[in-house]
Motif scaffolding. Structure first.
Motif, short mmCIF file in Angstrom:
data_model
loop_
_atom_site.label_atom_id
_atom_site.label_comp_id
_atom_site.label_asym_id
_atom_site.label_seq_id
_atom_site.Cartn_x
_atom_site.Cartn_y
_atom_site.Cartn_z
N SER A 50 0.59 -0.40 10.13
CA SER A 50 -0.32 -1.40 10.67
C SER A 50 0.47 -2.59 11.19
O SER A 50 1.63 -2.80 10.83
CB SER A 50 -1.29 -1.92 9.59
N ILE A 51 -0.24 -3.39 11.98
CA ILE A 51 0.28 -4.68 12.42
C ILE A 51 -0.72 -5.74 11.96
O ILE A 51 -1.93 -5.59 12.14
CB ILE A 51 0.45 -4.73 13.94
N VAL A 52 -0.19 -6.80 11.36
CA VAL A 52 -1.03 -7.90 10.88
C VAL A 52 -0.34 -9.22 11.23
O VAL A 52 0.81 -9.25 11.67
CB VAL A 52 -1.27 -7.83 9.35
N SER A 53 -1.08 -10.30 11.02
CA SER A 53 -0.49 -11.62 11.17
C SER A 53 0.48 -11.90 10.02
O SER A 53 0.30 -11.40 8.91
CB SER A 53 -1.60 -12.68 11.18
N LYS A 54 1.49 -12.71 10.30
CA LYS A 54 2.48 -13.03 9.27
C LYS A 54 1.86 -13.72 8.06
O LYS A 54 2.36 -13.60 6.93
CB LYS A 54 3.57 -13.93 9.88
N ASP A 55 0.74 -14.43 8.28
CA ASP A 55 0.12 -15.14 7.16
C ASP A 55 -0.94 -14.30 6.44
O ASP A 55 -1.67 -14.80 5.58
CB ASP A 55 -0.49 -16.47 7.62
N HIS A 56 -1.04 -13.01 6.76
CA HIS A 56 -1.94 -12.11 6.03
C HIS A 56 -1.45 -12.00 4.58
O HIS A 56 -0.24 -11.89 4.34
CB HIS A 56 -1.95 -10.74 6.70
N PRO A 57 -2.36 -11.99 3.58
CA PRO A 57 -1.93 -11.91 2.17
C PRO A 57 -1.11 -10.66 1.85
O PRO A 57 -0.24 -10.69 0.98
CB PRO A 57 -3.25 -11.92 1.40
N MET A 58 -1.42 -9.54 2.50
CA MET A 58 -0.69 -8.28 2.30
C MET A 58 -0.51 -7.94 0.83
O MET A 58 0.61 -7.75 0.34
CB MET A 58 0.66 -8.32 3.03
N ARG A 59 -1.62 -7.86 0.14
CA ARG A 59 -1.58 -7.51 -1.29
C ARG A 59 -1.49 -6.00 -1.43
O ARG A 59 -2.50 -5.29 -1.53
CB ARG A 59 -2.81 -8.09 -1.99
N LEU A 60 -0.28 -5.49 -1.46
CA LEU A 60 -0.04 -4.04 -1.43
C LEU A 60 0.76 -3.55 -2.63
O LEU A 60 1.26 -2.43 -2.61
CB LEU A 60 0.71 -3.69 -0.14
N ASP A 61 0.83 -4.36 -3.69
CA ASP A 61 1.66 -3.99 -4.85
C ASP A 61 1.21 -2.68 -5.48
O ASP A 61 2.03 -1.93 -6.01
CB ASP A 61 1.63 -5.11 -5.89
N ASP A 62 -0.09 -2.41 -5.44
CA ASP A 62 -0.62 -1.21 -6.10
C ASP A 62 -0.90 -0.08 -5.11
O ASP A 62 -1.57 0.89 -5.45
CB ASP A 62 -1.91 -1.56 -6.85
N VAL A 63 -0.38 -0.20 -3.90
CA VAL A 63 -0.64 0.80 -2.86
C VAL A 63 0.67 1.49 -2.50
O VAL A 63 1.69 0.83 -2.27
CB VAL A 63 -1.24 0.15 -1.60
N GLY A 64 0.65 2.82 -2.46
CA GLY A 64 1.82 3.59 -2.08
C GLY A 64 1.71 4.11 -0.67
O GLY A 64 0.61 4.22 -0.12
N GLY A 65 2.83 4.45 -0.09
CA GLY A 65 2.85 4.97 1.27
C GLY A 65 2.85 6.48 1.31
O GLY A 65 2.61 7.15 0.30
N VAL A 66 3.14 7.03 2.47
CA VAL A 66 3.18 8.47 2.65
C VAL A 66 4.43 9.03 1.97
O VAL A 66 5.40 8.32 1.71
CB VAL A 66 3.17 8.84 4.15
N GLY A 67 4.39 10.34 1.72
CA GLY A 67 5.53 11.01 1.11
C GLY A 67 5.30 11.32 -0.35
O GLY A 67 4.34 10.87 -0.97
N GLU A 68 6.21 12.12 -0.91
CA GLU A 68 6.16 12.49 -2.32
C GLU A 68 7.57 12.39 -2.91
O GLU A 68 8.44 13.18 -2.54
CB GLU A 68 5.61 13.90 -2.48
N PRO A 69 7.81 11.38 -3.76
CA PRO A 69 6.86 10.38 -4.25
C PRO A 69 6.44 9.42 -3.14
O PRO A 69 7.11 9.33 -2.11
CB PRO A 69 7.66 9.66 -5.34
N PRO A 70 5.34 8.67 -3.37
CA PRO A 70 4.85 7.76 -2.34
C PRO A 70 5.92 6.75 -1.91
O PRO A 70 6.64 6.18 -2.74
CB PRO A 70 3.67 7.06 -3.02
N GLY A 71 6.03 6.54 -0.61
CA GLY A 71 7.02 5.60 -0.09
C GLY A 71 6.70 4.17 -0.48
O GLY A 71 5.53 3.79 -0.62
N SER A 72 7.74 3.36 -0.65
CA SER A 72 7.57 1.94 -0.96
C SER A 72 7.29 1.18 0.33
O SER A 72 8.02 1.30 1.31
CB SER A 72 8.84 1.40 -1.61
N LEU A 73 6.24 0.38 0.30
CA LEU A 73 5.85 -0.37 1.49
C LEU A 73 6.68 -1.64 1.61
O LEU A 73 7.03 -2.27 0.62
CB LEU A 73 4.37 -0.73 1.40
N ARG A 74 6.97 -2.01 2.83
CA ARG A 74 7.68 -3.25 3.12
C ARG A 74 7.17 -3.77 4.46
O ARG A 74 6.38 -3.11 5.14
CB ARG A 74 9.19 -3.04 3.17
N THR A 75 7.62 -4.94 4.85
CA THR A 75 7.18 -5.52 6.11
C THR A 75 8.38 -5.81 7.01
O THR A 75 9.49 -6.08 6.54
CB THR A 75 6.40 -6.82 5.90
#
Length: 237
Positions: free
Chosen positions: A7-32
């Motif tokens: 996704s694309i978001v504004s830099k000031d978006h809260p981006m509360r993604l600590d409990d969300v995993g990405g694609v892959g097995e094991p789930p990929g770690s999200l970053r910005t």
């Protein structure tokens, strides 16, 4: 390693993604990846990426988590690029376009509508309301019909089905249009005669949903409306 872009978001978006995993097995770690006032949410891309249910759901969960806190440009499943620097360049090159789209989607969600008309019920209605079709059908059933009559009946029914689908589909969309900021109508497949997405502002959501229920009740059991949402606004990115 290749980078998967969610996704694309504004830099000031809260981006509360600590409990969300990405694609892959094991789930990929999200970053910005940040460029100016924009951020892209990414992870490392698995080498064997395919549209598995697990990964499609992970992609969707990232969009929904972001959408809960602000405007988001959700990208289609499977978008990858070479590295973080490639993501940054894309954000810089199209910064104005992305900012404009984020602003237009603020406070909005997508609703996707499909509609189906029960085949036997539609045929009964055509035979009841079309004198020409009814007469041909009666003669064929009585045993006095010809092959040409059967062909003619088939052509009449096909024309009537198309005309009625178009008229009813247009009516359904027209009823919902006042409560949508935008719409995207695509060709319906299979049994469906409506395949449309609506961009709905939060302030109009209640009226939009109430109108859809009202339309479904008016159409009765012959027609089935299937509404999904709120969804990330894929159709309006």
């Amino acid at each position: 390693m290749a980078v998967y872009v969610y996704s694309i978001v504004s830099k000031d978006h809260p981006m509360r993604l600590d409990d969300v995993g990405g694609v892959g097995e094991p789930p990929g770690s999200l970053r910005t990846v940040t460029a100016g006032v924009l951020c892209a949410v990414v992870s490392d891309a698995p080498e064997d990426l395919r549209p598995r249910r697990r990964d499609v759901l992970a992609h969707q969960q990232v969009q929904e988590a972001l959408m809960a806190d602000g405007s988001v440009l959700p990208l289609r499943f499977g978008l990858t690029t070479a590295d973080d620097e490639s993501v940054k360049r894309a954000l810089e090159d199209r910064a104005g376009e992305y900012q404009e789209r984020l602003e237009s989607l603020e406070g909005c969600a997508e609703y996707h509508l499909r509609a189906t008309w029960e085949e036997d019920a539609l045929l009964r209605r055509i035979l009841l309301e079309s004198p020409e079709a009814r007469e041909l059908n009666e003669r064929i059933r009585a045993g006095s019909g010809t092959q040409d009559m059967s062909i003619a009946l088939g052509e009449i029914v096909a024309q009537e089905v198309e005309a009625r689908h178009q008229a009813l589909g247009a009516g359904i969309i027209e009823a919902l249009r006042p409560y949508a900021k935008g719409e995207s109508v695509t060709a319906a497949g299979s049994q469906d005669f409506v395949n449309a997405s609506f961009l709905v502002e939060t302030s109009q959501e209640e009226m939009f949903l109430a109108t859809e229920i009202s339309v479904a009740n008016q159409l009765g059991e012959e027609c089935e409306l299937r509404l999904r949402g709120p969804l990330p606004p894929y159709s309006f990115v």
